[in-house]
Design a protein around this motif. Structure first.
Motif, PDB file in Angstrom:
ATOM      1  N   GLY A   1      39.350  14.901  15.099  1.00 23.27           N
ATOM      2  CA  GLY A   1      39.262  15.108  16.528  1.00 23.27           C
ATOM      3  C   GLY A   1      40.596  14.895  17.226  1.00 23.27           C
ATOM      4  O   GLY A   1      41.589  14.480  16.608  1.00 23.27           O
ATOM      5  N   ALA A   2      40.620  15.168  18.532  1.00 26.01           N
ATOM      6  CA  ALA A   2      41.868  15.071  19.292  1.00 26.01           C
ATOM      7  C   ALA A   2      42.430  13.656  19.268  1.00 26.01           C
ATOM      8  O   ALA A   2      43.632  13.444  19.012  1.00 26.01           O
ATOM      9  N   MET A   3      41.578  12.654  19.517  1.00 24.57           N
ATOM     10  CA  MET A   3      42.057  11.267  19.498  1.00 24.57           C
ATOM     11  C   MET A   3      42.367  10.809  18.075  1.00 24.57           C
ATOM     12  O   MET A   3      43.320  10.062  17.852  1.00 24.57           O
TER      13      MET A   3
ATOM     14  N   LYS B   1      48.914  10.312  13.674  1.00 26.01           N
ATOM     15  CA  LYS B   1      50.358  10.476  13.887  1.00 26.01           C
ATOM     16  C   LYS B   1      51.005   9.174  14.325  1.00 26.01           C
ATOM     17  O   LYS B   1      52.126   8.845  13.915  1.00 26.01           O
ATOM     18  N   MET B   2      50.310   8.416  15.176  1.00 20.61           N
ATOM     19  CA  MET B   2      50.853   7.132  15.626  1.00 20.61           C
ATOM     20  C   MET B   2      51.004   6.169  14.452  1.00 20.61           C
ATOM     21  O   MET B   2      52.036   5.500  14.303  1.00 20.61           O
TER      22      MET B   2
ATOM     23  N   ASP C   1      38.003   3.829  14.972  1.00 24.89           N
ATOM     24  CA  ASP C   1      36.907   4.788  15.109  1.00 24.89           C
ATOM     25  C   ASP C   1      36.994   5.575  16.404  1.00 24.89           C
ATOM     26  O   ASP C   1      36.884   5.023  17.500  1.00 24.89           O
ATOM     27  N   PHE C   2      37.192   6.895  16.273  1.00 20.26           N
ATOM     28  CA  PHE C   2      37.096   7.822  17.397  1.00 20.26           C
ATOM     29  C   PHE C   2      36.147   8.942  16.987  1.00 20.26           C
ATOM     30  O   PHE C   2      36.551  10.088  16.828  1.00 20.26           O
ATOM     31  N   THR C   3      34.879   8.592  16.800  1.00 12.21           N
ATOM     32  CA  THR C   3      33.891   9.575  16.355  1.00 12.21           C
ATOM     33  C   THR C   3      33.042  10.024  17.540  1.00 12.21           C
ATOM     34  O   THR C   3      33.531  10.651  18.458  1.00 12.21           O
ATOM     35  N   ASN C   4      31.764   9.695  17.558  1.00 15.60           N
ATOM     36  CA  ASN C   4      30.891  10.089  18.662  1.00 15.60           C
ATOM     37  C   ASN C   4      29.810   9.044  18.850  1.00 15.60           C
ATOM     38  O   ASN C   4      29.578   8.206  17.961  1.00 15.60           O
ATOM     39  N   PRO C   5      29.130   9.041  20.002  1.00 13.28           N
ATOM     40  CA  PRO C   5      28.138   7.997  20.286  1.00 13.28           C
ATOM     41  C   PRO C   5      27.012   7.904  19.263  1.00 13.28           C
ATOM     42  O   PRO C   5      26.439   6.825  19.071  1.00 13.28           O
TER      43      PRO C   5
ATOM     44  N   GLN D   1      43.374   5.218  38.418  1.00  9.88           N
ATOM     45  CA  GLN D   1      44.253   5.391  37.260  1.00  9.88           C
ATOM     46  C   GLN D   1      44.055   6.789  36.703  1.00  9.88           C
ATOM     47  O   GLN D   1      42.966   7.365  36.783  1.00  9.88           O
ATOM     48  N   ASP D   2      45.138   7.338  36.130  1.00 10.88           N
ATOM     49  CA  ASP D   2      45.109   8.682  35.573  1.00 10.88           C
ATOM     50  C   ASP D   2      45.765   8.685  34.199  1.00 10.88           C
ATOM     51  O   ASP D   2      46.882   8.181  34.050  1.00 10.88           O
ATOM     52  N   SER D   3      45.077   9.232  33.229  1.00 11.86           N
ATOM     53  CA  SER D   3      45.655   9.460  31.907  1.00 11.86           C
ATOM     54  C   SER D   3      45.851  10.962  31.757  1.00 11.86           C
ATOM     55  O   SER D   3      44.875  11.715  31.664  1.00 11.86           O
ATOM     56  N   PHE D   4      47.093  11.398  31.750  1.00 10.01           N
ATOM     57  CA  PHE D   4      47.400  12.824  31.711  1.00 10.01           C
ATOM     58  C   PHE D   4      47.572  13.357  30.290  1.00 10.01           C
ATOM     59  O   PHE D   4      47.601  14.554  30.078  1.00 10.01           O
ATOM     60  N   ASP D   5      47.689  12.457  29.325  1.00 16.81           N
ATOM     61  CA  ASP D   5      47.879  12.854  27.932  1.00 16.81           C
ATOM     62  C   ASP D   5      47.257  11.778  27.048  1.00 16.81           C
ATOM     63  O   ASP D   5      47.363  10.576  27.339  1.00 16.81           O
ATOM     64  N   ARG D   6      46.593  12.203  25.963  1.00 22.71           N
ATOM     65  CA  ARG D   6      45.959  11.235  25.069  1.00 22.71           C
ATOM     66  C   ARG D   6      46.974  10.293  24.421  1.00 22.71           C
ATOM     67  O   ARG D   6      46.604   9.239  23.909  1.00 22.71           O
ATOM     68  N   GLN D   7      48.240  10.675  24.435  1.00 25.50           N
ATOM     69  CA  GLN D   7      49.267   9.797  23.893  1.00 25.50           C
ATOM     70  C   GLN D   7      49.303   8.470  24.642  1.00 25.50           C
ATOM     71  O   GLN D   7      49.714   7.437  24.089  1.00 25.50           O
ATOM     72  N   SER D   8      48.839   8.472  25.893  1.00 22.75           N
ATOM     73  CA  SER D   8      48.860   7.248  26.691  1.00 22.75           C
ATOM     74  C   SER D   8      47.978   6.151  26.101  1.00 22.75           C
ATOM     75  O   SER D   8      48.168   4.968  26.409  1.00 22.75           O
TER      76      SER D   8
END
Length: 255
Positions: free
Chosen positions: A11-13, A19-20, A70-74, A222-229
């Protein structure tokens, strides 16, 4: 060296997390997990050959990884967290939508095993600070509403961050809010805080808390403009989670 397993790595996250991890000299991507995978060749997914591709809980043990991210789904997150704890792997959970009963059960399980873990409604430092400031403001402004805005593919609504913010507002109140009209247009009430969920393309993750008082108003956003945040918070959690001896809720516990 901290060895990390990433669940939901496609997934995106999950991709951002992979990569991180690969960019930090003190982290090693040791495994990924996805029950829908049938071909266990890491190179099919653009991963180094030494990374283990797992698709079943029976493959888990403490030698596989130190930390489970874990970045899966509920629908999957509670079972994933339980499997990680039972395998002796410290869970770092970023998936929203876990039922309170599951969360409490997993907290008890981790405590019994003296295993540290984290459930984070949000890994963005701006979101963590928003929740902290909202709790402080609620002592002076008990009347509040939350608007949370996310991308159209987010599976849960309201978001885990909005739910956590509502609970913190309730904890910070020193008096009851005023009674207001209660219908479908007023949002879902959580701890007597109306929460409104927006799902639109172009958004990532945003939250606004509006407080009202006699003759004045306060807005915290608050605003998160990119998942990198979110990656700075994920890295903090990976480094700190092994120092804990219980499963905690909220990244602020590690800051």
């Amino acid at each position: 060296m901290i060895h990390v397993l990433v669940a939901g790595f496609r997934g995106a996250m999950g991709q951002k997390t992979v990569k991180m991890i690969q960019s930090h000299s003190d982290f090693a991507l040791s495994a990924v997990f996805d029950p829908k995978i049938t071909i266990n060749n890491p190179q099919n997914y653009g991963l180094p050959a030494e990374v283990k591709v797992l698709n079943h809980y029976d493959q888990l043990n403490a030698n596989v990884a130190d930390v489970w991210v874990d970045f899966t789904n509920p629908d999957a997150v509670a079972a994933n967290t339980e499997a990680a704890i039972n395998a002796g792997i410290h869970p770092v959970i970023g998936t929203s939508g876990m039922a309170p009963a599951d969360q409490n059960r997993l907290i008890r399980l981790a405590k019994a095993k003296h295993l540290g873990g984290l459930i984070a409604p949000n890994f963005g430092l701006s979101a963590v600070l928003l929740m902290k400031f909202a709790q402080e403001a609620a002592a002076y402004f008990p009347d509040a509403e939350i608007i949370e805005m996310h991308h159209q593919d987010k599976a849960d609504a309201p978001s885990g961050t909005a739910i956590a913010t509502a609970h913190k507002i309730a904890d910070g109140r020193t008096q009851k809010p005023l009674s207001t009209i209660d219908n479908d247009a007023r949002g879902q009430r959580i701890d007597d805080v109306p929460v409104h969920a927006v799902r639109l393309p172009g958004y990532i993750a945003h939250e606004e808390v509006l407080f009202g008082g006699p003759g004045e108003a306060l807005t915290i956003r608050q605003d998160s403009f990119d998942r990198q945040s979110f990656m700075q918070g994920v890295a903090v959690a990976i480094r700190k989670v092994q120092e804990a001896d219980q499963l905690v809720v909220g990244l602020e516990n590690f800051l």
